[in-house]
Design a protein around this motif. Structure first.
Motif, PDB file in Angstrom:
ATOM      1  N   ILE A 212      -4.148  -9.474  -0.526  1.00  0.00           N
ATOM      2  CA  ILE A 212      -5.049  -8.998  -1.585  1.00  0.00           C
ATOM      3  C   ILE A 212      -6.373  -8.530  -0.990  1.00  0.00           C
ATOM      4  O   ILE A 212      -6.893  -7.460  -1.351  1.00  0.00           O
ATOM      5  CB  ILE A 212      -5.270 -10.111  -2.619  1.00  0.00           C
ATOM      6  N   GLU A 213      -6.912  -9.282  -0.079  1.00  0.00           N
ATOM      7  CA  GLU A 213      -8.189  -8.913   0.542  1.00  0.00           C
ATOM      8  C   GLU A 213      -8.063  -7.609   1.312  1.00  0.00           C
ATOM      9  O   GLU A 213      -8.970  -6.764   1.274  1.00  0.00           O
ATOM     10  CB  GLU A 213      -8.670 -10.041   1.452  1.00  0.00           C
TER      11      GLU A 213
ATOM     12  N   HIS B 254      -8.180  -0.384  -3.057  1.00  0.00           N
ATOM     13  CA  HIS B 254      -7.450  -0.684  -4.284  1.00  0.00           C
ATOM     14  C   HIS B 254      -8.295  -1.605  -5.177  1.00  0.00           C
ATOM     15  O   HIS B 254      -8.980  -2.502  -4.690  1.00  0.00           O
ATOM     16  CB  HIS B 254      -6.124  -1.392  -3.964  1.00  0.00           C
ATOM     17  N   ILE B 255      -8.213  -1.369  -6.477  1.00  0.00           N
ATOM     18  CA  ILE B 255      -8.839  -2.263  -7.449  1.00  0.00           C
ATOM     19  C   ILE B 255      -7.770  -3.273  -7.844  1.00  0.00           C
ATOM     20  O   ILE B 255      -6.869  -2.971  -8.630  1.00  0.00           O
ATOM     21  CB  ILE B 255      -9.349  -1.481  -8.667  1.00  0.00           C
ATOM     22  N   VAL B 256      -7.833  -4.449  -7.261  1.00  0.00           N
ATOM     23  CA  VAL B 256      -6.753  -5.418  -7.404  1.00  0.00           C
ATOM     24  C   VAL B 256      -7.051  -6.399  -8.532  1.00  0.00           C
ATOM     25  O   VAL B 256      -8.126  -7.016  -8.554  1.00  0.00           O
ATOM     26  CB  VAL B 256      -6.518  -6.185  -6.088  1.00  0.00           C
ATOM     27  N   GLU B 257      -6.127  -6.522  -9.457  1.00  0.00           N
ATOM     28  CA  GLU B 257      -6.188  -7.540 -10.490  1.00  0.00           C
ATOM     29  C   GLU B 257      -5.049  -8.525 -10.259  1.00  0.00           C
ATOM     30  O   GLU B 257      -3.920  -8.113  -9.983  1.00  0.00           O
ATOM     31  CB  GLU B 257      -6.072  -6.916 -11.886  1.00  0.00           C
TER      32      GLU B 257
ATOM     33  N   HIS C 217       0.825  -1.210   0.000  1.00  0.00           N
ATOM     34  CA  HIS C 217       0.000   0.000   0.000  1.00  0.00           C
ATOM     35  C   HIS C 217       0.859   1.258   0.000  1.00  0.00           C
ATOM     36  O   HIS C 217       0.618   2.189  -0.795  1.00  0.00           O
ATOM     37  CB  HIS C 217      -0.926  -0.009   1.212  1.00  0.00           C
TER      38      HIS C 217
ATOM     39  N   GLN D 229      -7.868  -4.689  -1.119  1.00  0.00           N
ATOM     40  CA  GLN D 229      -9.213  -4.397  -1.614  1.00  0.00           C
ATOM     41  C   GLN D 229     -10.028  -3.647  -0.570  1.00  0.00           C
ATOM     42  O   GLN D 229     -10.763  -2.710  -0.896  1.00  0.00           O
ATOM     43  CB  GLN D 229      -9.905  -5.697  -2.021  1.00  0.00           C
ATOM     44  N   ARG D 230      -9.900  -4.037   0.678  1.00  0.00           N
ATOM     45  CA  ARG D 230     -10.627  -3.353   1.746  1.00  0.00           C
ATOM     46  C   ARG D 230     -10.213  -1.889   1.831  1.00  0.00           C
ATOM     47  O   ARG D 230     -11.037  -1.010   2.141  1.00  0.00           O
ATOM     48  CB  ARG D 230     -10.370  -4.047   3.075  1.00  0.00           C
TER      49      ARG D 230
END
Length: 615
Positions: free
Chosen positions: A568-569, A576-579, A316, A572-573
């Motif tokens: 990753i979770e 962030h738009i995680v791919e 982050h 996202q919380r």
């Protein structure tokens, strides 16, 4: 216990010796460079041989028509220097001319995007002023591979396949070379470029014809390139050919023989930032290298020691710092010979203290450049909630002046490929010799998919001019004689004032995301060079791309599949738009270091072609 089991992030041992090391993005080039060291050459001789070999074996990633920024440390001089192999815009490359053609972006392919080719003269300057060997000694391996063939890595035929239709319909000189027998060549097959071999053989013949010293030979080679048959062929091709490009129309080039004759590679001081016991060195703000230094300046205010390098806090913080640094890149950076870039302010604690407060617990979805009165220009303004800029939506479509948020990755890639905008990448090498000389180089451009092959020479021109803006007020505005604000970004670092580390990566806008990630893992997590390369990596596509059609994907972070699910979770919380990409898909780093008498090196295992060697 095996080396692989000593760390969850190690695929190979870190090369460790006392004689010398070479790391590059292709095993053949690494072997060639190491061979030069074994013959008694120094790091600069090895760098030239490595670079010319990379032009042959990775033509989808670099070529003679492209660009080559290099950072060197010569123990005789006792200071780091930058060799600028970034050619500037031709005399005919004016904003008025491109606008008269109905363009508001420089096309991503074809002849209009060509700057003056830089690698040849840059490496001749290096060989003359820093090296020890004759021209034949450093060119013979590249000539042999071009003449007799080399095994194609998988990405070369894959790249050719994406532009096969373009070659067949519009670029017949490229089809003649890269579609042998009318077919896309197979991965692993031997592929030769005899015309390129002949080009270098002729240069060598003309260089050696007058006798005399190695320096005299090199000067004759430079003249053959910039004032002789090479410049004549380039001039003729740009004048005589109308070439299809990403605008959906055919255009002649503006690069001339006079442009070639008027330019030479140059040497300048690097820019730097002190990060603890390290001084990190970059090329000037005609590249995006300053963005790494800005990230370090922002992150110096956070406690990174002990953070998990695959954890949400580490990722982050680096991603948010990158967003701020790259917003400044697109606002302030440009060729300092033409515009005043506030480097000291951008790296100063007053400025970064204010910027650092913008990094909170949530992911930013805004492009937030800083403000330094009297400097820079943000890309456009806001209109109806969307960011407005000089931009284009696609080949052959009316330009609407917007930086577009990109479509889904697969859809966007197909659209770009159909337009002929298959993005090239880059190569990289790092070398340290027994005497302690160091080189970090990032040649690029002149990709096989960038522009048609010039038949007499066996290579295409580059497309670096697409990184200019057609906006007179912007620091990165197109102007004759001006260097584009390149993505190419070799790196070097001193430790306690002594030359220590050289590293870098291909990757366009991602270069100065993967480069600081590697450094932070090495410095704060104690990883060795190989571990720091192998560790799971990521990049953000939050800001406008440097490449046509300059799309952005606000908030998107692309991570390798090896990043822990819990990380990753949490990302996202935080918004962030995680791919999630493939497990081994981020970065092509190489690195080399000197620590007393020790010489160490490492190379990226992704793609199964980068290797380090040494003893």
């Amino acid at each position: 216990m095996s080396l692989v089991n000593q760390s969850p992030f190690t695929t190979r041992p870190e090369i460790d010796g006392t004689f010398g090391v070479v790391a590059s993005t292709h095993w053949i080039a690494t072997a060639v460079g190491m061979g030069i060291l074994e013959k008694g050459g120094n790091a600069f001789d090895a760098a030239v041989a490595t670079a010319f070999t990379l032009q042959v074996v990775e033509p989808h990633l670099n070529g003679p028509g492209g660009d080559a920024p290099i950072i060197v440390h010569d123990v005789r001089k006792g200071r780091p220097e930058v060799i600028c192999g970034q050619g500037p815009a031709p005399a005919g490359a004016t904003i008025a001319h491109y606008r008269s053609l109905g363009l508001d972006l420089v096309p991503g392919t074809g002849l209009l995007a060509a700057c003056i080719p830089g690698p040849f003269d840059a490496f001749m300057l290096m060989l003359r002023d820093y090296g020890t060997m004759r021209l034949r000694e450093v060119l013979e391996a590249a000539i042999s591979y071009a003449r007799h063939g080399y095994p194609l890595v998988e990405r070369i035929p894959a790249t050719i396949a994406t532009v096969e239709e373009l070659f067949r319909e519009h670029w017949p000189t490229s089809a003649e070379l890269y579609l042998p027998g009318g077919q896309v060549p197979a991965a692993g097959s031997l592929f030769a470029n005899p015309r390129l071999a002949s080009t270098y053989e002729r240069i060598l013949q003309e260089a050696e014809s007058g006798g005399g010293s190695r320096e005299a030979e090199i000067e004759r080679a430079r003249r053959s390139w910039s004032q002789g048959f090479v410049a004549e062929a380039i001039d003729r091709f740009c004048r005589m050919q109308e070439v299809m490009d990403t605008s959906g129309r055919r255009h002649r080039g503006v690069l001339t023989g006079a442009d070639m004759a008027a330019w030479e590679a140059s040497v300048e001081a690097p820019i730097s930032y002190d990060y603890g016991r390290y001084t990190v060195l970059k090329c000037g703000p005609w590249t995006q290298g300053l963005a790494t230094l800005q990230q370090l300046a922002l992150l110096s205010g956070f406690a990174l020691d002990g953070l998990d390098p695959t954890g949400p806090d580490f990722i982050h913080l680096q991603v948010e710092a990158a967003k701020l640094a790259f917003a400044d890149r697109d606002t302030f950076y440009g060729d300092p010979a033409f515009v005043d870039v506030p480097v000291e302010q951008l790296l100063g604690e007053t400025y970064n203290g204010e910027r650092r407060r913008l990094i909170g617990d949530r992911a930013s979805l805004e492009l937030r450049p800083g403000t330094i009165p009297g400097y820079g220009k943000a890309i456009g303004a806001r209109e109806g909630g969307e960011r407005v800029a000089v931009g284009a939506t696609g080949a052959g479509e009316p330009t609407v002046g917007r930086i577009q948020r990109a479509a889904a990755p697969a859809e966007d890639a197909r659209r770009l490929e159909k337009a002929g905008a298959v993005r090239g990448d880059t190569v990289h090498f790092d070398i340290v010799d027994r005497w302690g000389n160091m080189v970090s180089g990032t040649p690029s451009g002149g990709w096989l998919q960038s522009s048609p092959v010039i038949p007499e020479l066996g290579f295409p021109l580059g497309t670096r001019a697409q990184m200019f803006w057609l906006d007179e007020e912007h620091p990165a505005a197109l102007m004759p004689g001006k260097r584009p604000r390149s993505t190419l970004s070799p790196t070097m670092a001193l430790r306690d004032g002594e030359p220590y580390l050289a590293w870098g990566s291909p990757g366009g806008d991602q270069q100065d995301q993967w480069i600081p990630q590697f450094f932070l893992r090495h410095v704060h997590a104690g990883m060795n060079l190989q571990e720091a390369i192998d560790a799971p990596a990521w990049h953000t596509e939050h800001f406008p791309s440097s490449f046509w059609p300059r799309t952005s994907r606000p908030g998107v972070v692309v991570v390798e599949g090896r990043v822990p699910k819990a990380t990753i979770e949490e990302l996202q919380r935080r918004g962030h738009i995680v791919e999630i990409g493939e497990d081994w898909s981020e970065g092509r780093l190489t690195a080399a270091s000197r620590d007393g008498v020790r010489r160490k090196a490492a190379a990226n295992p992704r793609g199964m072609q980068g290797y380090a060697a040494g003893r």
